[in-house]
Design an enzyme around this catalytic site. Sequence first.
Site, PDB file in Angstrom:
ATOM      1  N   CYS A  78      -2.625  -3.803   1.838  1.00 49.96           N
ATOM      2  CA  CYS A  78      -2.486  -3.881   3.213  1.00 49.96           C
ATOM      3  C   CYS A  78      -1.658  -5.531   3.944  1.00 49.96           C
ATOM      4  CB  CYS A  78      -4.041  -4.294   3.842  1.00 49.96           C
ATOM      5  SG  CYS A  78      -4.200  -3.644   5.231  1.00 49.96           S
ATOM      6  N   HIS A 178      -6.157   0.357   1.800  1.00 45.55           N
ATOM      7  CA  HIS A 178      -7.122  -0.139   0.784  1.00 45.55           C
ATOM      8  C   HIS A 178      -8.010   0.757  -0.464  1.00 45.55           C
ATOM      9  CE1 HIS A 178      -7.316  -3.916   3.829  1.00 45.55           C
ATOM     10  NE2 HIS A 178      -7.610  -2.795   5.181  1.00 45.55           N
ATOM     11  N   GLU A 180      -9.605  -0.598  -2.613  1.00 40.68           N
ATOM     12  CA  GLU A 180     -10.751  -0.537  -3.213  1.00 40.68           C
ATOM     13  C   GLU A 180     -11.851  -0.165  -1.483  1.00 40.68           C
ATOM     14  OE1 GLU A 180      -9.641  -3.690   0.152  1.00 40.68           O
ATOM     15  OE2 GLU A 180      -8.643  -2.754  -1.274  1.00 40.68           O
TER      16      GLU A 180
END
Length: 208
Positions: A78, A178, A180
């Site tokens: 990011c 992202h 995650e």
Amino acid sequence: MIAIVDYGMGNVASVTTAFQKLGYEIEITDSVERLKKASHIILPGVGSFKAAVEEIETRGLMQPLRELAKEKPFIGICLGMQLLFEKGYENGLTEGLGLIPGTVERIETSFILPHIGWNQLQIENQNEAFAKLRDKHVYFVHSYQATTQQKYLVATTNYGARVPAMVRDRNVFGIQFHPEKSGEVGVELLKIVMKLTEEYSPIRGMDA
């Protein structure tokens, strides 16, 4: 041990969890000595380019991170991806890490900013290692994008403009979205990146 750089602006908890689920030992640190002992450096980040650089400089990490990127796999996520580039224009011109040629500028789009939500990945430059992620959806949150040469692009997405989603220069990887927060696609992406880093040698470089 994989080191996640702690400079006060990273989404370190969720990034840590993502790598731990893959079985990696993680340490969150701003210690140069601990970073030197790591096999990989992960640079996460949320917030503005300028503020992030100021925090990194305050902790005396700017030059050490540049040096470490010459020695071992380095992954920016990011805002961490944006910091890999030479300059950023958010809240004024600021010098980045300069690990990949290019700049970071506001997305030129008629769509609403920030770009928040799920978008498809388009794989660039015949990056076959990432072929299974073609047209998969991943989660973005950003208003600024990298501007760089085609040869550094691994994947792009469309948000009323062509936006770099992943970049790479040898052992340095950048991920704008992202992973995650991108479910199984994000997990698969991290597996691919980590597999590619296993091929890296600071002597011979990495051609994969």
